[in-house]
Design an enzyme around this catalytic site. Structure first.
Site, PDB file in Angstrom:
ATOM      1  N   LYS A   1       0.842  -1.206   0.000  1.00  0.00           N
ATOM      2  CA  LYS A   1       0.000   0.000   0.000  1.00  0.00           C
ATOM      3  C   LYS A   1       0.879   1.259   0.000  1.00  0.00           C
ATOM      4  O   LYS A   1       0.631   2.196  -0.760  1.00  0.00           O
ATOM      5  CB  LYS A   1      -0.875  -0.015   1.260  1.00  0.00           C
ATOM      6  CG  LYS A   1      -1.383   1.349   1.690  1.00  0.00           C
ATOM      7  CD  LYS A   1      -2.242   1.298   2.920  1.00  0.00           C
ATOM      8  CE  LYS A   1      -1.577   1.556   4.244  1.00  0.00           C
ATOM      9  NZ  LYS A   1      -1.161   2.930   4.539  1.00  0.00           N
ATOM     10  N   ASN A   2       1.903   1.258   0.850  1.00  0.00           N
ATOM     11  CA  ASN A   2       2.690   2.482   1.029  1.00  0.00           C
ATOM     12  C   ASN A   2       3.647   2.758  -0.124  1.00  0.00           C
ATOM     13  O   ASN A   2       4.270   3.822  -0.174  1.00  0.00           O
ATOM     14  CB  ASN A   2       3.447   2.447   2.366  1.00  0.00           C
ATOM     15  CG  ASN A   2       2.490   2.628   3.535  1.00  0.00           C
ATOM     16  OD1 ASN A   2       1.315   2.958   3.345  1.00  0.00           O
ATOM     17  ND2 ASN A   2       2.980   2.399   4.748  1.00  0.00           N
TER      18      ASN A   2
ATOM     19  N   CYS B   1      -4.338  12.520  13.112  1.00  0.00           N
ATOM     20  CA  CYS B   1      -5.064  11.253  13.035  1.00  0.00           C
ATOM     21  C   CYS B   1      -4.804  10.498  14.320  1.00  0.00           C
ATOM     22  O   CYS B   1      -4.108  10.981  15.207  1.00  0.00           O
ATOM     23  CB  CYS B   1      -4.681  10.461  11.799  1.00  0.00           C
ATOM     24  SG  CYS B   1      -3.105   9.656  11.929  1.00  0.00           S
TER      25      CYS B   1
ATOM     26  N   ARG C   1       0.921  14.471  13.238  1.00  0.00           N
ATOM     27  CA  ARG C   1       1.384  14.279  11.858  1.00  0.00           C
ATOM     28  C   ARG C   1       1.348  15.565  11.009  1.00  0.00           C
ATOM     29  O   ARG C   1       0.602  15.649  10.023  1.00  0.00           O
ATOM     30  CB  ARG C   1       0.600  13.154  11.192  1.00  0.00           C
ATOM     31  CG  ARG C   1       0.680  11.867  11.984  1.00  0.00           C
ATOM     32  CD  ARG C   1       0.009  10.715  11.304  1.00  0.00           C
ATOM     33  NE  ARG C   1       0.775  10.206  10.175  1.00  0.00           N
ATOM     34  CZ  ARG C   1       0.376   9.177   9.429  1.00  0.00           C
ATOM     35  NH1 ARG C   1      -0.765   8.580   9.692  1.00  0.00           N
ATOM     36  NH2 ARG C   1       1.115   8.761   8.430  1.00  0.00           N
TER      37      ARG C   1
ATOM     38  N   VAL D   1       9.185   9.940   5.466  1.00  0.00           N
ATOM     39  CA  VAL D   1       8.923   9.165   4.252  1.00  0.00           C
ATOM     40  C   VAL D   1       8.134  10.033   3.265  1.00  0.00           C
ATOM     41  O   VAL D   1       8.512  10.209   2.111  1.00  0.00           O
ATOM     42  CB  VAL D   1       8.123   7.879   4.605  1.00  0.00           C
ATOM     43  CG1 VAL D   1       7.692   7.139   3.344  1.00  0.00           C
ATOM     44  CG2 VAL D   1       8.942   6.980   5.515  1.00  0.00           C
TER      45      VAL D   1
ATOM     46  N   ASP E   1       5.172   0.586  11.816  1.00  0.00           N
ATOM     47  CA  ASP E   1       3.965  -0.079  11.318  1.00  0.00           C
ATOM     48  C   ASP E   1       3.884  -1.553  11.735  1.00  0.00           C
ATOM     49  O   ASP E   1       2.909  -2.232  11.424  1.00  0.00           O
ATOM     50  CB  ASP E   1       3.884   0.033   9.783  1.00  0.00           C
ATOM     51  CG  ASP E   1       3.620   1.466   9.334  1.00  0.00           C
ATOM     52  OD1 ASP E   1       3.329   2.317  10.189  1.00  0.00           O
ATOM     53  OD2 ASP E   1       3.716   1.729   8.117  1.00  0.00           O
TER      54      ASP E   1
ATOM     55  N   ILE F   1       8.567   6.994  16.691  1.00  0.00           N
ATOM     56  CA  ILE F   1       8.160   7.747  15.490  1.00  0.00           C
ATOM     57  C   ILE F   1       6.884   8.552  15.746  1.00  0.00           C
ATOM     58  O   ILE F   1       6.829   9.744  15.458  1.00  0.00           O
ATOM     59  CB  ILE F   1       7.916   6.796  14.283  1.00  0.00           C
ATOM     60  CG1 ILE F   1       9.123   5.880  14.051  1.00  0.00           C
ATOM     61  CG2 ILE F   1       7.577   7.602  13.030  1.00  0.00           C
ATOM     62  CD1 ILE F   1      10.363   6.521  13.521  1.00  0.00           C
TER      63      ILE F   1
ATOM     64  N   ARG G   1      -8.270  -0.725   4.879  1.00  0.00           N
ATOM     65  CA  ARG G   1      -7.349   0.284   4.322  1.00  0.00           C
ATOM     66  C   ARG G   1      -6.047  -0.372   3.869  1.00  0.00           C
ATOM     67  O   ARG G   1      -5.415   0.120   2.933  1.00  0.00           O
ATOM     68  CB  ARG G   1      -6.983   1.319   5.394  1.00  0.00           C
ATOM     69  CG  ARG G   1      -7.997   2.380   5.660  1.00  0.00           C
ATOM     70  CD  ARG G   1      -7.371   3.458   6.528  1.00  0.00           C
ATOM     71  NE  ARG G   1      -6.099   3.891   5.972  1.00  0.00           N
ATOM     72  CZ  ARG G   1      -5.051   4.286   6.684  1.00  0.00           C
ATOM     73  NH1 ARG G   1      -5.097   4.331   7.986  1.00  0.00           N
ATOM     74  NH2 ARG G   1      -3.932   4.661   6.095  1.00  0.00           N
TER      75      ARG G   1
HETATM   76  C1  LIG Z   1       1.393   6.192   3.229  1.00  0.00           C
HETATM   77  C2  LIG Z   1       2.652   5.923   3.971  1.00  0.00           C
HETATM   78  O1  LIG Z   1       3.687   5.635   3.394  1.00  0.00           O
HETATM   79  N1  LIG Z   1       2.592   5.952   5.301  1.00  0.00           N
HETATM   80  C3  LIG Z   1       3.744   5.645   6.089  1.00  0.00           C
HETATM   81  C4  LIG Z   1       4.619   6.877   6.195  1.00  0.00           C
HETATM   82  O2  LIG Z   1       3.816   7.911   6.780  1.00  0.00           O
HETATM   83  P1  LIG Z   1       4.327   9.415   6.727  1.00  0.00           P
HETATM   84  O3  LIG Z   1       5.032   9.642   5.450  1.00  0.00           O
HETATM   85  O4  LIG Z   1       3.158  10.272   7.059  1.00  0.00           O
HETATM   86  O5  LIG Z   1       5.348   9.421   7.938  1.00  0.00           O
HETATM   87  P2  LIG Z   1       6.665  10.297   8.098  1.00  0.00           P
HETATM   88  O6  LIG Z   1       7.862   9.457   7.822  1.00  0.00           O
HETATM   89  O7  LIG Z   1       6.492  11.550   7.324  1.00  0.00           O
HETATM   90  O8  LIG Z   1       6.595  10.647   9.651  1.00  0.00           O
HETATM   91  C5  LIG Z   1       7.699  10.406  10.525  1.00  0.00           C
HETATM   92  C6  LIG Z   1       7.623  11.402  11.675  1.00  0.00           C
HETATM   93  O9  LIG Z   1       7.898  12.711  11.179  1.00  0.00           O
HETATM   94  C7  LIG Z   1       6.868  13.601  11.574  1.00  0.00           C
HETATM   95  N2  LIG Z   1       6.678  14.610  10.498  1.00  0.00           N
HETATM   96  C8  LIG Z   1       6.442  14.182   9.226  1.00  0.00           C
HETATM   97  C9  LIG Z   1       6.254  15.082   8.208  1.00  0.00           C
HETATM   98  C10 LIG Z   1       6.338  16.457   8.507  1.00  0.00           C
HETATM   99  O10 LIG Z   1       6.170  17.319   7.642  1.00  0.00           O
HETATM  100  N3  LIG Z   1       6.590  16.839   9.787  1.00  0.00           N
HETATM  101  C11 LIG Z   1       6.782  15.937  10.810  1.00  0.00           C
HETATM  102  O11 LIG Z   1       7.013  16.331  11.945  1.00  0.00           O
HETATM  103  C12 LIG Z   1       5.642  12.713  11.766  1.00  0.00           C
HETATM  104  O12 LIG Z   1       4.652  13.314  12.588  1.00  0.00           O
HETATM  105  C13 LIG Z   1       6.261  11.479  12.377  1.00  0.00           C
HETATM  106  O13 LIG Z   1       6.458  11.694  13.752  1.00  0.00           O
HETATM  107  O14 LIG Z   1       5.740   6.585   7.022  1.00  0.00           O
HETATM  108  C14 LIG Z   1       5.398   6.234   8.381  1.00  0.00           C
HETATM  109  C15 LIG Z   1       6.701   6.050   9.152  1.00  0.00           C
HETATM  110  O15 LIG Z   1       7.401   4.990   8.668  1.00  0.00           O
HETATM  111  C16 LIG Z   1       4.528   4.983   8.370  1.00  0.00           C
HETATM  112  O16 LIG Z   1       4.088   4.723   9.689  1.00  0.00           O
HETATM  113  C17 LIG Z   1       3.307   5.163   7.475  1.00  0.00           C
HETATM  114  O17 LIG Z   1       2.649   3.929   7.316  1.00  0.00           O
HETATM  115  C1  LIG Z   2       0.072   4.680   9.353  1.00  0.00           C
HETATM  116  C2  LIG Z   2      -0.165   4.027   8.214  1.00  0.00           C
HETATM  117  O1  LIG Z   2      -0.665   4.579   7.076  1.00  0.00           O
HETATM  118  P1  LIG Z   2      -0.959   6.129   6.767  1.00  0.00           P
HETATM  119  O2  LIG Z   2       0.355   6.836   6.742  1.00  0.00           O
HETATM  120  O3  LIG Z   2      -1.585   6.095   5.412  1.00  0.00           O
HETATM  121  O4  LIG Z   2      -1.874   6.615   7.852  1.00  0.00           O
HETATM  122  C3  LIG Z   2       0.132   2.582   8.094  1.00  0.00           C
HETATM  123  O5  LIG Z   2       0.176   2.078   6.950  1.00  0.00           O
HETATM  124  O6  LIG Z   2       0.306   1.913   9.129  1.00  0.00           O
END
Ligand SMILES: CC(=O)N[C@H]1[C@@H](OP(=O)(O)OP(=O)(O)OC[C@H]2O[C@@H](n3ccc(=O)[nH]c3=O)[C@H](O)[C@@H]2O)O[C@H](CO)[C@@H](O)[C@@H]1O
Ligand SMILES: C=C(OP(=O)(O)O)C(=O)O
Length: 429
Positions: free
Chosen positions: A22-23, A124, A129, A172, A314, A336, A406
């Protein structure tokens, strides 16, 4: 609303085909916005999040066509996406609030159209986030960003211009958004402290097929030289390492033996290290991974989540379910997301002994868990309750099944084929 009902205590035996991730599929779908030609993605899982992203892209003007499916254990669907013209640069609140990954359309639309308007995704269940890293990065490429009425207004009328971007924290999503935007920026962009997740590499490899010039994928320093235009390509979505890890833990918690077809050990090194320490054998086969307990027992181990190649957040909830039935104690630390222990009260209702102190949870393994009616507020928390239910004595009823839909393709079918007594039913009343 649907419920999942499990009669626990059956060791799982058999094989499970691992779906496309999915990701990885979500950012790959967003990448279709970078070109007017067709992007053809194979091994796309049938999931609610994929449908949400499809709806979002359709309203931006992308033509989508899905062929085939994952029925009968085949290899996922082939999704063709053609963004000949972007008819709307607006990603509305209604769709973005359903799925945070919607924010991944920001980079590509801004890069191609010179402007984009994307609803702020909001918090969420697992944490606040924010998207500041995405926005600061795009500003460094010359975008003007305004936040108004819950929307991100981004503009770069003369186009984006490559620049060094140092992320203060590994993200990510921010890495993926910047990676896509930089493909159509003028000149060179360097992403420093970039995410190294296999899904980021998968996106980068697809972008290269689409004509991008990218070096350093899989390292924390990615270099992108912008090109004038991107083209169509064919790409197969990488196997889902989180689904693989989840089913590995299902084998372990039920004292069964599963062959995870297409599962990749190279994407799960940190997880395999923890599982091995806990007394679980993960063997590479020519078709994937074989998982079972080495000596009949699972032992408590300490785990801390970290960005890749560290232990994935995850898989934290699933690991906690497993450790709830282990011999001895485990300390599980979530580094995280600030609020990713919502499964704890529900696991406790099933007999788990867990005490949370800040970002750490002390899990004292119990001889047995007992079935209960439970619910969860996010995807991985929900599946951790499924794992607990598979091992528990008696019946577990899981509510809010839409969280599972999801991210887990054909979950009940895959588990039932390996001997689990699991079914979906409509909740009464
Ligand atoms: C769709 C997808 O791929 N989702 C994954 C992606 O989420 P996602 O890309 O949202 O997660 P991030 O790697 O960005 O988040 C990591 C950390 O950085 C923080 N942060 C992030 C962006 C930002 O602009 N500012 C900030 O402070 C977040 O709140 C979190 O504490 O990576 C996460 C961490 O491996 C996974 O749990 C999710 O499943
Ligand atoms: C947190 C997850 O997804 P999302 O970033 O789409 O909320 C997940 O796949 O566990």
């Amino acid at each position: 609303m649907d419920q999942i009902v499990i009669q626990g205590g059956k060791p799982l035996k058999g094989e499970i085909r691992i779906s496309g991730a999915k990701n990885a599929a979500l950012p790959l779908m967003a990448a279709s916005l970078l070109t007017e030609e067709t992007l053809s993605l194979s091994n796309v899982p049938h999931l609610a999040d994929i449908s949400t992203m499809a709806r979002l892209l359709a309203q931006h003007g992308v033509n989508l066509h899905m062929n085939g499916g994952a029925e009968n254990g085949s290899n996922g669907g082939v999704l063709e996406l053609r963004a000949e013209r972007i008819t709307s640069v607006v990603a509305p609140y209604d769709l973005v609030r359903k799925m945070r990954a919607s924010v991944l359309v920001l980079g590509p639309i801004l890069a191609r159209e010179g402007r984009a308007q994307v609803s702020l995704p909001g918090g969420c269940a697992i944490g606040t986030r924010p998207v500041d890293l995405h926005l600061n990065g795009l500003e460094l490429l010359g975008a003007e960003i305004d936040l108004k009425e819950g929307y991100i207004y981004a503009a770069a009328p003369g186009g984006l211009v490559g620049a060094p971007v140092v992320f203060p924290k590994v993200s990510v999503g921010a890495t993926e958004n910047l990676l896509m935007a930089a493909c159509l920026a003028k000149g060179e962009t360097q992403l420093l402290n970039a995410a190294r997740e296999p899904e980021v590499i998968d996106l980068g490899e697809c972008l290269i097929k689409m004509g991008a010039e990218i070096e350093g994928l899989g390292s924390d320093r990615i270099t992108i030289r912008g090109v004038e235009r991107m083209q169509g390509a064919e790409h197969s979505v990488v196997a889902d390492r989180i689904e693989t890890g989840t089913y590995a833990m299902a084998a372990a918690i039920t004292n069964g033996e599963l062959d995870l077809i297409g599962g990749r050990a190279d994407h799960l090194s940190a997880v395999i290290k923890v599982l091995t320490e806990a007394g679980i054998e993960v063997q590479e086969t020519n078709r994937g991974l074989k998982v079972r307990r080495a000596n009949g027992q699972v032992h408590g181990v300490d785990v801390m989540t970290e960005p890749y190649p560290g232990f994935p957040t995850d898989l934290q909830a699933q690991t906690m379910a497993l450790m709830s039935t282990a011999e001895g104690a485990s300390m599980i630390t979530e580094s995280i997301f600030e609020n990713r222990f919502m499964h704890v009260p529900e696991l406790t209702r099933m007999g788990a002994n867990v005490n949370v102190h800040g970002a750490s949870a002390m899990v004292r393994g119990q001889q047995r868990l007992t079935g209960a009616e439970v619910m969860a507020t996010d995807l991985r928390a929900s599946v951790s309750l499924v794992l607990a239910g598979l091992a528990a004595e008696g019946e577990t009823v899981l509510n809010r099944v839409y969280h599972l839909d999801r991210g887990y393709e054909r979950l009940e079918q895959k588990l039932a084929a390996c001997g689990a007594e699991i079914a979906r039913r409509q909740a009464s009343g």
